[in-house]
Design a protein around this motif. Structure first.
Motif, PDB file in Angstrom:
ATOM      1  N   ASP A  30     -41.652   0.304  26.784  1.00  0.00           N
ATOM      2  CA  ASP A  30     -42.899   1.072  26.706  1.00  0.00           C
ATOM      3  C   ASP A  30     -43.615   1.098  28.052  1.00  0.00           C
ATOM      4  OD1 ASP A  30     -42.619   1.580  23.964  1.00  0.00           O
ATOM      5  OD2 ASP A  30     -43.600  -0.313  23.430  1.00  0.00           O
ATOM      6  N   ALA A  31     -44.357   2.162  28.289  1.00  0.00           N
ATOM      7  CA  ALA A  31     -45.217   2.229  29.472  1.00  0.00           C
ATOM      8  C   ALA A  31     -46.185   1.044  29.422  1.00  0.00           C
ATOM      9  CB  ALA A  31     -45.991   3.549  29.484  1.00  0.00           C
ATOM     10  N   GLY A  32     -46.393   0.392  30.546  1.00  0.00           N
ATOM     11  CA  GLY A  32     -47.286  -0.762  30.616  1.00  0.00           C
ATOM     12  C   GLY A  32     -46.601  -2.089  30.387  1.00  0.00           C
ATOM     13  N   GLU A  33     -45.345  -2.078  29.986  1.00  0.00           N
ATOM     14  CA  GLU A  33     -44.595  -3.306  29.728  1.00  0.00           C
ATOM     15  C   GLU A  33     -44.015  -3.857  31.035  1.00  0.00           C
ATOM     16  OE1 GLU A  33     -40.907  -4.702  26.838  1.00  0.00           O
ATOM     17  OE2 GLU A  33     -41.767  -2.720  26.567  1.00  0.00           O
ATOM     18  N   GLU A  34     -44.051  -5.169  31.191  1.00  0.00           N
ATOM     19  CA  GLU A  34     -43.447  -5.780  32.377  1.00  0.00           C
ATOM     20  C   GLU A  34     -41.928  -5.678  32.293  1.00  0.00           C
ATOM     21  OE1 GLU A  34     -43.234  -9.900  34.987  1.00  0.00           O
ATOM     22  OE2 GLU A  34     -44.236  -9.967  33.032  1.00  0.00           O
ATOM     23  N   LEU A  35     -41.293  -5.377  33.424  1.00  0.00           N
ATOM     24  CA  LEU A  35     -39.838  -5.356  33.514  1.00  0.00           C
ATOM     25  C   LEU A  35     -39.360  -6.764  33.840  1.00  0.00           C
ATOM     26  CD1 LEU A  35     -39.292  -2.108  35.625  1.00  0.00           C
ATOM     27  CD2 LEU A  35     -39.462  -2.353  33.143  1.00  0.00           C
ATOM     28  N   THR A  36     -38.424  -7.270  33.048  1.00  0.00           N
ATOM     29  CA  THR A  36     -37.904  -8.625  33.233  1.00  0.00           C
ATOM     30  C   THR A  36     -36.393  -8.626  33.027  1.00  0.00           C
ATOM     31  OG1 THR A  36     -38.216  -9.184  30.896  1.00  0.00           O
ATOM     32  CG2 THR A  36     -40.033  -9.726  32.401  1.00  0.00           C
ATOM     33  N   PHE A  37     -35.740  -9.615  33.616  1.00  0.00           N
ATOM     34  CA  PHE A  37     -34.312  -9.782  33.331  1.00  0.00           C
ATOM     35  C   PHE A  37     -34.004 -11.245  33.055  1.00  0.00           C
ATOM     36  CE2 PHE A  37     -33.711 -10.923  37.783  1.00  0.00           C
ATOM     37  CZ  PHE A  37     -32.460 -11.507  37.900  1.00  0.00           C
ATOM     38  N   PHE A  38     -32.882 -11.460  32.415  1.00  0.00           N
ATOM     39  CA  PHE A  38     -32.421 -12.797  32.045  1.00  0.00           C
ATOM     40  C   PHE A  38     -31.639 -13.346  33.235  1.00  0.00           C
ATOM     41  CE2 PHE A  38     -29.293 -15.549  29.746  1.00  0.00           C
ATOM     42  CZ  PHE A  38     -30.198 -16.438  29.202  1.00  0.00           C
ATOM     43  N   TYR A  39     -32.237 -14.268  33.989  1.00  0.00           N
ATOM     44  CA  TYR A  39     -31.635 -14.736  35.231  1.00  0.00           C
ATOM     45  C   TYR A  39     -30.184 -15.219  35.079  1.00  0.00           C
ATOM     46  CZ  TYR A  39     -36.166 -14.599  37.755  1.00  0.00           C
ATOM     47  OH  TYR A  39     -37.335 -14.223  38.369  1.00  0.00           O
ATOM     48  N   PRO A  40     -29.831 -15.961  34.010  1.00  0.00           N
ATOM     49  CA  PRO A  40     -28.434 -16.387  33.897  1.00  0.00           C
ATOM     50  C   PRO A  40     -27.427 -15.238  33.688  1.00  0.00           C
ATOM     51  CG  PRO A  40     -29.844 -17.846  32.636  1.00  0.00           C
ATOM     52  CD  PRO A  40     -30.688 -16.673  33.049  1.00  0.00           C
ATOM     53  N   SER A  41     -27.913 -14.024  33.489  1.00  0.00           N
ATOM     54  CA  SER A  41     -26.974 -12.902  33.363  1.00  0.00           C
ATOM     55  C   SER A  41     -26.309 -12.579  34.694  1.00  0.00           C
ATOM     56  CB  SER A  41     -27.680 -11.655  32.815  1.00  0.00           C
ATOM     57  OG  SER A  41     -28.591 -11.133  33.760  1.00  0.00           O
ATOM     58  N   THR A  42     -26.918 -13.001  35.801  1.00  0.00           N
ATOM     59  CA  THR A  42     -26.333 -12.796  37.130  1.00  0.00           C
ATOM     60  C   THR A  42     -26.033 -14.121  37.830  1.00  0.00           C
ATOM     61  OG1 THR A  42     -28.495 -12.717  38.243  1.00  0.00           O
ATOM     62  CG2 THR A  42     -27.556 -10.611  37.496  1.00  0.00           C
ATOM     63  N   GLU A  43     -26.771 -15.162  37.514  1.00  0.00           N
ATOM     64  CA  GLU A  43     -26.692 -16.424  38.263  1.00  0.00           C
ATOM     65  C   GLU A  43     -25.845 -17.454  37.537  1.00  0.00           C
ATOM     66  OE1 GLU A  43     -28.177 -16.283  41.332  1.00  0.00           O
ATOM     67  OE2 GLU A  43     -28.654 -14.258  40.634  1.00  0.00           O
ATOM     68  N   TRP A  44     -24.741 -17.849  38.154  1.00  0.00           N
ATOM     69  CA  TRP A  44     -23.900 -18.893  37.570  1.00  0.00           C
ATOM     70  C   TRP A  44     -24.631 -20.235  37.637  1.00  0.00           C
ATOM     71  CZ3 TRP A  44     -20.383 -19.361  34.218  1.00  0.00           C
ATOM     72  CH2 TRP A  44     -19.608 -20.516  34.133  1.00  0.00           C
ATOM     73  N   SER A  45     -25.265 -20.504  38.766  1.00  0.00           N
ATOM     74  CA  SER A  45     -26.010 -21.748  38.950  1.00  0.00           C
ATOM     75  C   SER A  45     -27.263 -21.425  39.764  1.00  0.00           C
ATOM     76  CB  SER A  45     -25.137 -22.766  39.693  1.00  0.00           C
ATOM     77  OG  SER A  45     -25.833 -23.961  39.892  1.00  0.00           O
ATOM     78  N   MET A  46     -28.395 -21.891  39.307  1.00  0.00           N
ATOM     79  CA  MET A  46     -29.664 -21.619  39.986  1.00  0.00           C
ATOM     80  C   MET A  46     -29.888 -22.632  41.107  1.00  0.00           C
ATOM     81  SD  MET A  46     -31.039 -19.032  38.271  1.00  0.00           S
ATOM     82  CE  MET A  46     -32.741 -19.087  38.792  1.00  0.00           C
ATOM     83  N   LEU A  47     -30.377 -22.151  42.226  1.00  0.00           N
ATOM     84  CA  LEU A  47     -30.720 -23.024  43.342  1.00  0.00           C
ATOM     85  C   LEU A  47     -31.841 -23.984  42.943  1.00  0.00           C
ATOM     86  CD1 LEU A  47     -30.319 -23.694  46.364  1.00  0.00           C
ATOM     87  CD2 LEU A  47     -32.090 -21.993  46.847  1.00  0.00           C
ATOM     88  N   ARG A  48     -32.861 -23.430  42.267  1.00  0.00           N
ATOM     89  CA  ARG A  48     -33.999 -24.230  41.791  1.00  0.00           C
ATOM     90  C   ARG A  48     -34.221 -23.959  40.310  1.00  0.00           C
ATOM     91  NH1 ARG A  48     -38.689 -23.068  46.140  1.00  0.00           N
ATOM     92  NH2 ARG A  48     -37.494 -23.547  47.984  1.00  0.00           N
ATOM     93  N   PRO A  49     -33.550 -24.718  39.439  1.00  0.00           N
ATOM     94  CA  PRO A  49     -33.809 -24.541  38.005  1.00  0.00           C
ATOM     95  C   PRO A  49     -35.293 -24.738  37.701  1.00  0.00           C
ATOM     96  CG  PRO A  49     -31.899 -25.933  38.356  1.00  0.00           C
ATOM     97  CD  PRO A  49     -32.560 -25.746  39.707  1.00  0.00           C
TER      98      PRO A  49
END
Length: 160
Positions: free
Chosen positions: A95-114
């Motif tokens: 919807d208009a006005g909604e924040e755009l977000t993504f699921f970080y583990p969908s691209t990141e195998w391991s996070m530098l700073r969990p």
């Protein structure tokens, strides 16, 4: 030098804000349908080492783009990275006005700073550390990048 001070260029699909409770973010300007391309990241720059402003688009490839500094994590994400076409795609109707977000583990195998997740979703993973620490039943809810799928398959074959 990091990209944290990069300014978001004009885009017909969203605008950038700096005053969300968790800092920067992107807000949809208009209704976006599931599958709609939201933005290209063809101009992303490869980086030698991952950092908190990069996104993993291949097994050993991280890139930096101003959009990564503005896209926040959510366990109820509404966009995903199509790394083969270098596009950000709507994962569901937005919807208009909604924040755009993504699921970080969908691209990141391991996070530098969990970090602890505060999204508040019923499906919240509570700790964002990368795909390598999540069960397949969790990961199957999200569109995953090919390198994450390959690494999961390799891990499963080692465990078998």
């Amino acid at each position: 030098m990091n990209n944290s001070t990069a300014t978001a260029p004009f885009n017909e699909n969203f605008y950038a804000v700096d005053n969300l409770k968790h800092g920067r973010g992107l807000i949809a300007k208009r209704h976006l349908g599931k599958g709609d391309p939201i933005m290209s990241f063809h101009d992303a720059r490869p980086v030698e080492q991952m950092d908190i402003y990069s996104v993993q688009i291949g097994r050993d490839l991280h890139v930096r783009h101003w959009i990564v500094d503005h896209l926040n994590h959510s366990c109820e994400s509404n966009v995903h990275f199509d790394v083969e076409r270098r596009l950000i795609i709507a994962s569901r109707d937005i919807d208009a006005g909604e924040e755009l977000t993504f699921f970080y583990p969908s691209t990141e195998w391991s996070m530098l700073r969990p970090f602890p997740c505060g999204c508040g979703s019923a499906h919240c993973i509570h700790w964002v550390a990368g795909a390598h620490v999540l069960d397949s039943d969790v990961l199957n809810r999200y569109p995953l990048t090919p390198h994450v799928l390959d690494l999961l398959e390799e891990e499963a074959s080692v465990d078998a």
